[in-house]
Scaffold this motif. Structure first.
Motif, PDB file in Angstrom:
ATOM      1  N   TYR A  84       2.092  10.175 -10.562  1.00  0.00           N
ATOM      2  CA  TYR A  84       1.707   9.279  -9.483  1.00  0.00           C
ATOM      3  C   TYR A  84       1.933   7.842  -9.926  1.00  0.00           C
ATOM      4  O   TYR A  84       1.587   7.468 -11.040  1.00  0.00           O
ATOM      5  CB  TYR A  84       0.231   9.457  -9.111  1.00  0.00           C
ATOM      6  CG  TYR A  84      -0.066  10.758  -8.427  1.00  0.00           C
ATOM      7  CD1 TYR A  84       0.147  10.913  -7.059  1.00  0.00           C
ATOM      8  CD2 TYR A  84      -0.563  11.836  -9.141  1.00  0.00           C
ATOM      9  CE1 TYR A  84      -0.128  12.121  -6.424  1.00  0.00           C
ATOM     10  CE2 TYR A  84      -0.843  13.046  -8.507  1.00  0.00           C
ATOM     11  CZ  TYR A  84      -0.616  13.175  -7.159  1.00  0.00           C
ATOM     12  OH  TYR A  84      -0.890  14.356  -6.535  1.00  0.00           O
ATOM     13  N   GLU A  85       2.510   7.044  -9.046  1.00  0.00           N
ATOM     14  CA  GLU A  85       2.703   5.622  -9.301  1.00  0.00           C
ATOM     15  C   GLU A  85       1.911   4.854  -8.251  1.00  0.00           C
ATOM     16  O   GLU A  85       2.172   4.964  -7.055  1.00  0.00           O
ATOM     17  CB  GLU A  85       4.185   5.253  -9.222  1.00  0.00           C
ATOM     18  CG  GLU A  85       5.025   5.931 -10.280  1.00  0.00           C
ATOM     19  CD  GLU A  85       6.521   5.652 -10.123  1.00  0.00           C
ATOM     20  OE1 GLU A  85       6.916   4.947  -9.169  1.00  0.00           O
ATOM     21  OE2 GLU A  85       7.287   6.169 -10.952  1.00  0.00           O
ATOM     22  N   TYR A  86       0.929   4.074  -8.712  1.00  0.00           N
ATOM     23  CA  TYR A  86       0.029   3.327  -7.836  1.00  0.00           C
ATOM     24  C   TYR A  86       0.448   1.858  -7.762  1.00  0.00           C
ATOM     25  O   TYR A  86       1.173   1.372  -8.632  1.00  0.00           O
ATOM     26  CB  TYR A  86      -1.408   3.410  -8.378  1.00  0.00           C
ATOM     27  CG  TYR A  86      -1.935   4.812  -8.431  1.00  0.00           C
ATOM     28  CD1 TYR A  86      -2.524   5.396  -7.321  1.00  0.00           C
ATOM     29  CD2 TYR A  86      -1.833   5.565  -9.594  1.00  0.00           C
ATOM     30  CE1 TYR A  86      -3.002   6.700  -7.374  1.00  0.00           C
ATOM     31  CE2 TYR A  86      -2.303   6.867  -9.650  1.00  0.00           C
ATOM     32  CZ  TYR A  86      -2.883   7.422  -8.528  1.00  0.00           C
ATOM     33  OH  TYR A  86      -3.351   8.710  -8.569  1.00  0.00           O
ATOM     34  N   PRO A  87      -0.057   1.130  -6.747  1.00  0.00           N
ATOM     35  CA  PRO A  87       0.194  -0.312  -6.739  1.00  0.00           C
ATOM     36  C   PRO A  87      -0.283  -0.906  -8.062  1.00  0.00           C
ATOM     37  O   PRO A  87      -1.333  -0.525  -8.580  1.00  0.00           O
ATOM     38  CB  PRO A  87      -0.658  -0.826  -5.572  1.00  0.00           C
ATOM     39  CG  PRO A  87      -0.905   0.365  -4.713  1.00  0.00           C
ATOM     40  CD  PRO A  87      -0.905   1.548  -5.634  1.00  0.00           C
ATOM     41  N   MET A  92       0.850  -1.181   0.000  1.00  0.00           N
ATOM     42  CA  MET A  92       0.000   0.000   0.000  1.00  0.00           C
ATOM     43  C   MET A  92       0.892   1.239   0.000  1.00  0.00           C
ATOM     44  O   MET A  92       1.293   1.741   1.044  1.00  0.00           O
ATOM     45  CB  MET A  92      -0.920  -0.017   1.215  1.00  0.00           C
ATOM     46  CG  MET A  92      -1.814  -1.244   1.288  1.00  0.00           C
ATOM     47  SD  MET A  92      -2.921  -1.386  -0.126  1.00  0.00           S
ATOM     48  CE  MET A  92      -4.045  -0.039   0.221  1.00  0.00           C
ATOM     49  N   ILE A  93       1.207   1.698  -1.209  1.00  0.00           N
ATOM     50  CA  ILE A  93       2.048   2.882  -1.364  1.00  0.00           C
ATOM     51  C   ILE A  93       1.708   3.548  -2.684  1.00  0.00           C
ATOM     52  O   ILE A  93       1.433   2.884  -3.678  1.00  0.00           O
ATOM     53  CB  ILE A  93       3.551   2.517  -1.309  1.00  0.00           C
ATOM     54  CG1 ILE A  93       4.406   3.781  -1.284  1.00  0.00           C
ATOM     55  CG2 ILE A  93       3.947   1.601  -2.428  1.00  0.00           C
ATOM     56  CD1 ILE A  93       5.879   3.518  -0.988  1.00  0.00           C
ATOM     57  N   LYS A 114      -6.275  -7.747 -12.918  1.00  0.00           N
ATOM     58  CA  LYS A 114      -5.493  -6.937 -13.866  1.00  0.00           C
ATOM     59  C   LYS A 114      -6.359  -5.870 -14.560  1.00  0.00           C
ATOM     60  O   LYS A 114      -6.248  -5.637 -15.755  1.00  0.00           O
ATOM     61  CB  LYS A 114      -4.796  -7.819 -14.887  1.00  0.00           C
ATOM     62  CG  LYS A 114      -3.801  -8.777 -14.264  1.00  0.00           C
ATOM     63  CD  LYS A 114      -3.084  -9.575 -15.298  1.00  0.00           C
ATOM     64  CE  LYS A 114      -2.190 -10.638 -14.796  1.00  0.00           C
ATOM     65  NZ  LYS A 114      -1.390 -10.536 -13.687  1.00  0.00           N
ATOM     66  N   GLN A 115      -7.207  -5.226 -13.768  1.00  0.00           N
ATOM     67  CA  GLN A 115      -8.065  -4.159 -14.265  1.00  0.00           C
ATOM     68  C   GLN A 115      -7.559  -2.806 -13.778  1.00  0.00           C
ATOM     69  O   GLN A 115      -6.823  -2.725 -12.792  1.00  0.00           O
ATOM     70  CB  GLN A 115      -9.506  -4.376 -13.806  1.00  0.00           C
ATOM     71  CG  GLN A 115     -10.134  -5.621 -14.382  1.00  0.00           C
ATOM     72  CD  GLN A 115     -11.569  -5.789 -13.911  1.00  0.00           C
ATOM     73  OE1 GLN A 115     -12.016  -5.135 -12.981  1.00  0.00           O
ATOM     74  NE2 GLN A 115     -12.287  -6.682 -14.561  1.00  0.00           N
ATOM     75  N   LYS A 116      -7.983  -1.749 -14.461  1.00  0.00           N
ATOM     76  CA  LYS A 116      -7.587  -0.386 -14.082  1.00  0.00           C
ATOM     77  C   LYS A 116      -8.225   0.016 -12.761  1.00  0.00           C
ATOM     78  O   LYS A 116      -9.346  -0.368 -12.455  1.00  0.00           O
ATOM     79  CB  LYS A 116      -8.027   0.604 -15.160  1.00  0.00           C
ATOM     80  CG  LYS A 116      -7.196   0.575 -16.395  1.00  0.00           C
ATOM     81  CD  LYS A 116      -7.611   1.713 -17.297  1.00  0.00           C
ATOM     82  CE  LYS A 116      -6.498   2.026 -18.264  1.00  0.00           C
ATOM     83  NZ  LYS A 116      -6.753   3.257 -19.000  1.00  0.00           N
ATOM     84  N   LEU A 117      -7.481   0.832 -12.007  1.00  0.00           N
ATOM     85  CA  LEU A 117      -8.001   1.357 -10.754  1.00  0.00           C
ATOM     86  C   LEU A 117      -9.005   2.461 -11.045  1.00  0.00           C
ATOM     87  O   LEU A 117      -8.813   3.268 -11.957  1.00  0.00           O
ATOM     88  CB  LEU A 117      -6.872   1.906  -9.892  1.00  0.00           C
ATOM     89  CG  LEU A 117      -5.759   0.921  -9.528  1.00  0.00           C
ATOM     90  CD1 LEU A 117      -4.738   1.608  -8.637  1.00  0.00           C
ATOM     91  CD2 LEU A 117      -6.309  -0.317  -8.869  1.00  0.00           C
ATOM     92  N   LEU A 145      -6.121   6.266  -2.314  1.00  0.00           N
ATOM     93  CA  LEU A 145      -4.732   5.851  -2.121  1.00  0.00           C
ATOM     94  C   LEU A 145      -3.823   7.063  -1.935  1.00  0.00           C
ATOM     95  O   LEU A 145      -2.945   7.059  -1.074  1.00  0.00           O
ATOM     96  CB  LEU A 145      -4.254   5.012  -3.301  1.00  0.00           C
ATOM     97  CG  LEU A 145      -4.812   3.599  -3.384  1.00  0.00           C
ATOM     98  CD1 LEU A 145      -4.469   2.973  -4.726  1.00  0.00           C
ATOM     99  CD2 LEU A 145      -4.296   2.759  -2.239  1.00  0.00           C
ATOM    100  N   ARG A 146      -4.033   8.112  -2.744  1.00  0.00           N
ATOM    101  CA  ARG A 146      -3.218   9.335  -2.589  1.00  0.00           C
ATOM    102  C   ARG A 146      -3.450   9.947  -1.215  1.00  0.00           C
ATOM    103  O   ARG A 146      -2.522  10.434  -0.571  1.00  0.00           O
ATOM    104  CB  ARG A 146      -3.535  10.337  -3.692  1.00  0.00           C
ATOM    105  CG  ARG A 146      -2.973   9.965  -5.038  1.00  0.00           C
ATOM    106  CD  ARG A 146      -3.000  11.112  -6.029  1.00  0.00           C
ATOM    107  NE  ARG A 146      -4.278  11.731  -6.198  1.00  0.00           N
ATOM    108  CZ  ARG A 146      -5.153  11.446  -7.171  1.00  0.00           C
ATOM    109  NH1 ARG A 146      -4.880  10.506  -8.057  1.00  0.00           N
ATOM    110  NH2 ARG A 146      -6.294  12.102  -7.262  1.00  0.00           N
TER     111      ARG A 146
END
Length: 115
Positions: free
Chosen positions: A44-47, A26-27, A82-85, A93-94
């Motif tokens: 931004y880089e998401y999980p 979770m970052i 494997k779907q988009k957030l 998350l941000r």
């Protein structure tokens, strides 16, 4: 820096002092471009993936545990499929797991802050 893992409890098992499971970290990283790219916006880089049957952490390093909330369950399900957030998940998350990285111009060290 504190690391937060979202574990699939159905896959978690302890081997000695290690927990192995399917999990995500979770970052969210907000990365500012270097000084040569002044016109570029931060990124931004998401999980992006679910780690499968991997060593997650040592038992003695756990500071606290709790059940996943609805949003975290959705996040895990989307990554596993494997779907988009969704926009809502990215914003949440941000708000909760943001780490800001800035490159120092004098040297290449990375300064990280959670906030």
């Amino acid at each position: 820096m504190e690391f937060i893992f979202l574990l699939d409890q159905d896959t978690a098992h302890q081997t000695g002092k290690l927990i192995t499971a399917n999990f995500i970290m979770m970052i969210v990283k907000k990365v500012f471009p270097g000084p040569e790219a002044k016109t570029q916006a931060p990124k931004y880089e998401y999980p992006e993936m679910v780690f499968t049957n991997q060593k997650a952490y040592r038992v003695n390093q756990v500071e606290s545990q709790r059940d996943a909330n609805e949003l975290e369950v959705q996040l895990y399900s989307l990554l596993q499929a494997k779907q988009k957030l969704t926009k809502e998940i990215r914003q949440s998350l941000r708000d909760q797991y943001l780490v800001v990285e800035t490159a120092d111009q004098d040297d290449d060290e990375i300064e990280q802050t959670i906030g």
